[in-house]
Design a protein around this motif. Structure first.
Motif, PDB file in Angstrom:
ATOM      1  N   TYR A  53      24.647  -5.207  -3.426  1.00  0.00           N
ATOM      2  CA  TYR A  53      25.475  -4.494  -4.409  1.00  0.00           C
ATOM      3  C   TYR A  53      25.096  -4.855  -5.842  1.00  0.00           C
ATOM      4  N   HIS A  54      24.683  -6.090  -6.042  1.00  0.00           N
ATOM      5  CA  HIS A  54      24.216  -6.471  -7.379  1.00  0.00           C
ATOM      6  C   HIS A  54      22.963  -5.681  -7.745  1.00  0.00           C
ATOM      7  N   HIS A  55      22.052  -5.601  -6.791  1.00  0.00           N
ATOM      8  CA  HIS A  55      20.802  -4.866  -7.010  1.00  0.00           C
ATOM      9  C   HIS A  55      21.067  -3.396  -7.308  1.00  0.00           C
ATOM     10  N   GLU A  56      22.087  -2.822  -6.656  1.00  0.00           N
ATOM     11  CA  GLU A  56      22.313  -1.386  -6.733  1.00  0.00           C
ATOM     12  C   GLU A  56      23.330  -0.967  -7.791  1.00  0.00           C
ATOM     13  N   SER A  57      23.995  -1.925  -8.415  1.00  0.00           N
ATOM     14  CA  SER A  57      24.941  -1.554  -9.472  1.00  0.00           C
ATOM     15  C   SER A  57      24.173  -0.847 -10.579  1.00  0.00           C
ATOM     16  N   CYS A  58      24.708   0.298 -11.051  1.00  0.00           N
ATOM     17  CA  CYS A  58      23.955   1.071 -12.040  1.00  0.00           C
ATOM     18  C   CYS A  58      24.047   0.453 -13.423  1.00  0.00           C
ATOM     19  N   GLY A  59      25.043  -0.431 -13.627  1.00  0.00           N
ATOM     20  CA  GLY A  59      25.131  -1.145 -14.890  1.00  0.00           C
ATOM     21  C   GLY A  59      25.997  -0.479 -15.944  1.00  0.00           C
ATOM     22  N   GLN A  60      26.638   0.624 -15.576  1.00  0.00           N
ATOM     23  CA  GLN A  60      27.454   1.331 -16.571  1.00  0.00           C
ATOM     24  C   GLN A  60      28.722   0.566 -16.950  1.00  0.00           C
ATOM     25  N   CYS A  61      29.410   0.025 -15.928  1.00  0.00           N
ATOM     26  CA  CYS A  61      30.715  -0.597 -16.172  1.00  0.00           C
ATOM     27  C   CYS A  61      30.584  -2.124 -16.084  1.00  0.00           C
ATOM     28  N   THR A  62      31.171  -2.810 -17.046  1.00  0.00           N
ATOM     29  CA  THR A  62      31.050  -4.269 -17.106  1.00  0.00           C
ATOM     30  C   THR A  62      31.587  -4.981 -15.854  1.00  0.00           C
ATOM     31  N   PRO A  63      32.782  -4.628 -15.344  1.00  0.00           N
ATOM     32  CA  PRO A  63      33.282  -5.372 -14.177  1.00  0.00           C
ATOM     33  C   PRO A  63      32.316  -5.323 -12.995  1.00  0.00           C
ATOM     34  N   CYS A  64      31.586  -4.234 -12.855  1.00  0.00           N
ATOM     35  CA  CYS A  64      30.655  -4.088 -11.742  1.00  0.00           C
ATOM     36  C   CYS A  64      29.321  -4.755 -12.075  1.00  0.00           C
ATOM     37  N   ARG A  65      28.772  -4.433 -13.253  1.00  0.00           N
ATOM     38  CA  ARG A  65      27.463  -4.981 -13.637  1.00  0.00           C
ATOM     39  C   ARG A  65      27.504  -6.510 -13.626  1.00  0.00           C
ATOM     40  N   ASP A  66      28.521  -7.091 -14.265  1.00  0.00           N
ATOM     41  CA  ASP A  66      28.616  -8.543 -14.314  1.00  0.00           C
ATOM     42  C   ASP A  66      29.227  -9.110 -13.038  1.00  0.00           C
ATOM     43  N   GLY A  67      30.247  -8.420 -12.518  1.00  0.00           N
ATOM     44  CA  GLY A  67      30.958  -8.932 -11.337  1.00  0.00           C
ATOM     45  C   GLY A  67      30.058  -9.067 -10.130  1.00  0.00           C
ATOM     46  N   THR A  68      29.241  -8.036  -9.858  1.00  0.00           N
ATOM     47  CA  THR A  68      28.370  -8.121  -8.683  1.00  0.00           C
ATOM     48  C   THR A  68      27.374  -9.270  -8.842  1.00  0.00           C
ATOM     49  N   GLY A  69      26.931  -9.503 -10.082  1.00  0.00           N
ATOM     50  CA  GLY A  69      26.006 -10.609 -10.344  1.00  0.00           C
ATOM     51  C   GLY A  69      26.658 -11.954 -10.073  1.00  0.00           C
ATOM     52  N   TRP A  70      27.904 -12.103 -10.541  1.00  0.00           N
ATOM     53  CA  TRP A  70      28.611 -13.368 -10.300  1.00  0.00           C
ATOM     54  C   TRP A  70      28.909 -13.578  -8.823  1.00  0.00           C
ATOM     55  N   LEU A  71      29.278 -12.507  -8.123  1.00  0.00           N
ATOM     56  CA  LEU A  71      29.519 -12.643  -6.672  1.00  0.00           C
ATOM     57  C   LEU A  71      28.274 -13.219  -6.004  1.00  0.00           C
ATOM     58  N   GLU A  72      27.131 -12.635  -6.335  1.00  0.00           N
ATOM     59  CA  GLU A  72      25.891 -13.088  -5.705  1.00  0.00           C
ATOM     60  C   GLU A  72      25.583 -14.540  -6.079  1.00  0.00           C
ATOM     61  N   LYS A  73      25.717 -14.853  -7.370  1.00  0.00           N
ATOM     62  CA  LYS A  73      25.384 -16.195  -7.857  1.00  0.00           C
ATOM     63  C   LYS A  73      26.248 -17.276  -7.204  1.00  0.00           C
ATOM     64  N   ILE A  74      27.548 -17.016  -7.151  1.00  0.00           N
ATOM     65  CA  ILE A  74      28.459 -18.022  -6.594  1.00  0.00           C
ATOM     66  C   ILE A  74      28.218 -18.161  -5.089  1.00  0.00           C
ATOM     67  N   LEU A  75      27.978 -17.035  -4.433  1.00  0.00           N
ATOM     68  CA  LEU A  75      27.709 -17.106  -2.990  1.00  0.00           C
ATOM     69  C   LEU A  75      26.410 -17.840  -2.689  1.00  0.00           C
ATOM     70  N   LEU A  76      25.431 -17.674  -3.567  1.00  0.00           N
ATOM     71  CA  LEU A  76      24.163 -18.391  -3.375  1.00  0.00           C
ATOM     72  C   LEU A  76      24.392 -19.902  -3.500  1.00  0.00           C
ATOM     73  N   LYS A  77      25.219 -20.253  -4.462  1.00  0.00           N
ATOM     74  CA  LYS A  77      25.554 -21.660  -4.673  1.00  0.00           C
ATOM     75  C   LYS A  77      26.240 -22.225  -3.416  1.00  0.00           C
ATOM     76  N   ILE A  78      27.169 -21.488  -2.859  1.00  0.00           N
ATOM     77  CA  ILE A  78      27.856 -21.953  -1.646  1.00  0.00           C
ATOM     78  C   ILE A  78      26.887 -22.015  -0.474  1.00  0.00           C
ATOM     79  N   LYS A  79      26.075 -20.983  -0.358  1.00  0.00           N
ATOM     80  CA  LYS A  79      25.072 -20.923   0.723  1.00  0.00           C
ATOM     81  C   LYS A  79      24.161 -22.145   0.674  1.00  0.00           C
ATOM     82  N   ASN A  80      23.809 -22.590  -0.535  1.00  0.00           N
ATOM     83  CA  ASN A  80      22.930 -23.743  -0.686  1.00  0.00           C
ATOM     84  C   ASN A  80      23.658 -25.086  -0.597  1.00  0.00           C
TER      85      ASN A  80
END
Lengths: 427, 178
Positions: A343-370
């Motif tokens: 979803y981060h990859h596919e967010s079109c970037g128009q809306c801030t909650p999605c553009r930034d939110g999907t990035g943070w979801l991925e980042k935090i999940l990567l941190k937990i995964k590691n």
């Protein structure tokens, strides 16, 4: 359920060799429904009424009554009107419309022509994701056959009704499956979803009335015209009737697309239809309708069937009926991180909650995964999902938020076990 | 470098333009024609598309940048798009990706020195029931990948043989015995 699903005979992808050839299709009753609606027995209004009564709920995921959608088109004013068929099919876990392009393209073409007649559209576009280039070519050749037989073009079958029908290729963008993004892409632009209202029926392609329907939805239309709304309503689940192309993937012995009535029990689909979980493993979870639909634990599946009501009660959604079956060895943190990456990859970037939110979801999940995450990060993720949901132009942010929220809530122990112990510092 | 369309291609482009009420909607299809011809749509190719359609260069550039299938620079002769998304992830897509990376001695996003292969890790290609899978240069889908199948495909491609089209599997429910 009206009848046992085991006695159902496929109607969308029946077992007829070479059905993609127009002559074979015609020999098997093809284009009779189109002839019917173009005859004096039917009016544009009566077609819409019949389809509305059948309650074909949109097979692209939203589940909206197709006939009702058609009825939102304003009265014709002499200007162009469009039908845009959505063959973008990009939601992970979904691969069923391609089956129609390959095995029964004329059923979809016929359904689209009937829809275009009912709404008095002048042009039909079928938007197909660019990766499906081989299937775009199949559709082009099926459309050529239909042109040659006079089912598409000027004054179809002497009825006075004229319509053109073209394929339009995508080029790699999940967002273009969102209907207004698809319109932007059809207009030759970047696929940025539009603010609604105005809805496409008022202002769609080039500002003109436009209806968007999924491929499988349209393929059901000739069946309804030929057999009647009552026949259709008696197939499968009452609130979500008709045949469904179930795409079953993941850890099963026989993955693939199966046509069965709606409302088949989820566990039957896994055990009987798809041959059970692979390698004799235990079932851990199921994503019932594409990556955005909330995951269900194996212990939540008793008595749950593939219809919108049953799945809603169980805490999920029917979506595109693309089931992903997950076995006991699967790491849910890994799985969820990969969905978040998508979803981060596919967010079109128009809306801030999605553009930034999907990035943070991925980042935090990567941190937990590691193994670097803390339990409080799980709550941060849950908080983030509520910050994203319903705050954007289109539903991509919601589609990204739901799996995160529900996977964490339903597998909280597994996520916590991966986290470092919280360190409470004293200020 | 100077890029041009042939007369035949220009005719084909006119046919495509006639499908729409204006020239702009032809942007995606014409970018495809250009990419199929030149192998990529680097900025000079984008300018050709803009010139041909009478559209601003910035518009064509914006579109080319938005869609992942357009190659913004030259790629290997064969681009191997390995899906690692959801069903492919849980059915061994990453194993296939890493096997390919080791085999060709490059990471995803890179091209081999002989310009033969580029590997890309891609999002869902809509072939979840045939996982793990890859697509070759925006063309054929290669399903149910194993290491052996990857070996065969790479060997074939080195000899200029594209894998054959694999039909989707027509699945039927086995009748129950009772």
């Amino acid at each position: 359920m009206a009848a046992d699903w085991r006695s159902f005979k496929p109607v969308l992808i029946p077992d007829i060799p070479n059905l993609d050839d127009i002559d074979v299709y015609i020999k098997n009753g093809g284009y009779e429904a189109l002839k019917k609606v173009l005859s004096d027995d039917w009016t544009t209004k009566s077609v819409i009424e019949e389809v509305k009564a059948a309650n074909i709920r949109g097979r692209g995921g939203a589940g909206f009554n197709a006939g009702l959608k058609w009825s939102f088109m304003p009265e014709p004013d002499g200007g162009p009107r469009y039908l845009a068929c959505n063959g973008d099919e990009s939601e992970p876990g979904t691969f069923k419309d391609r089956m129609l392009f390959e095995y029964n393209p004329h059923l979809f073409i016929e359904g689209s022509l009937i829809a275009a007649y009912a709404m008095q559209c002048s042009t039909i576009y079928v938007y197909i994701r660019g990766e499906y280039i081989d299937w775009i070519k199949m559709m082009d050749s099926a459309l050529n056959q239909a042109y040659e037989k006079g089912f598409i073009g000027e004054n179809i079958l002497g009825s006075g009704f004229s319509v053109n029908f073209y394929t339009h290729p995508g080029a790699g963008a999940y967002i273009c499956g969102e209907e207004t993004s698809m319109l932007e892409s059809l207009e030759g632009k970047r696929g940025y979803p539009r603010v609604k209202p105005p809805f496409p029926a008022q202002k769609g392609l080039w500002g003109r009335p436009t209806t968007i329907n999924n491929i499988e939805t349209l393929a059901n239309v000739p069946l309804v015209i030929n057999n009647g709304a009552d026949w259709f309503k008696n197939i499968g689940a009452e609130n979500h009737p008709g045949p469904i192309l179930y795409g079953i993937s993941g850890h099963v012995n026989q993955p693939g697309v199966y046509e069965l009535p709606s409302g088949v029990p989820v566990l039957d689909l896994i055990d009987e239809v798809a041959g059970g979980v692979k390698n004799g493993k235990k079932l851990k979870a199921v994503i019932p309708g594409g990556s955005s639909t909330p995951v269900l634990r194996a212990d939540q599946l008793d008595g749950v069937s593939m219809d919108s009501n049953s799945l809603r009660e169980a805490g999920s959604m029917l979506g595109t009926a693309g089931l992903v079956v997950i076995d006991e060895d699967t790491d849910m943190i890994d799985l969820l991180w990969r969905i978040a990456h998508f979803y981060h990859h596919e967010s079109c970037g128009q809306c801030t909650p999605c553009r930034d939110g999907t990035g943070w979801l991925e980042k935090i999940l990567l941190k937990i995964k590691n193994g670097e995450g803390e339990v409080k990060d799980l709550d941060l993720l849950l908080d983030l999902t509520t910050q994203m949901e319903g705050r954007t132009i289109c539903a991509l942010a919601d589609a990204a938020a739901w799996p995160v929220r529900h996977t964490i809530n339903r597998f909280r122990d597994e996520f916590e076990a991966r986290c470092k112990k919280s360190v409470h510092a004293i200020a | 470098m100077k890029y041009e369309f042939t007369e035949d291609e220009l005719k084909q482009i006119e046919v495509i333009k006639a499908r729409y009420p204006e020239a702009r909607p032809a942007t995606l299809p014409v970018l495809w024609i250009a990419q199929n011809k030149f192998g990529h749509v680097e900025p000079d190719v984008q300018k050709l598309v803009a010139r041909t359609l009478g559209l601003p260069e910035a518009h064509v550039h914006g579109v080319a940048e938005f869609y992942t299938q357009y190659y913004k620079k030259e790629q290997g002769k064969f681009v191997l798009d390995v899906c690692t998304c959801l069903s492919c992830q849980i059915c061994g897509g990453y194993d296939i990706l890493h096997y390919l990376e080791d085999k060709l001695g490059i990471k995803h996003g890179e091209t081999t020195k002989d310009k033969m292969f580029t590997i890309q890790q891609v999002e869902c290609l809509g072939a979840c029931g045939y996982a793990p899978m890859m697509q070759i240069t925006n063309g054929v889908y290669v399903n149910h990948l194993t290491r052996e199948k990857v070996d065969k495909v790479i060997h074939g491609l080195k000899n200029g043989e594209m894998p054959e089209f694999e039909p989707m599997e027509m699945r039927k429910v086995k009748p129950q015995e009772n």
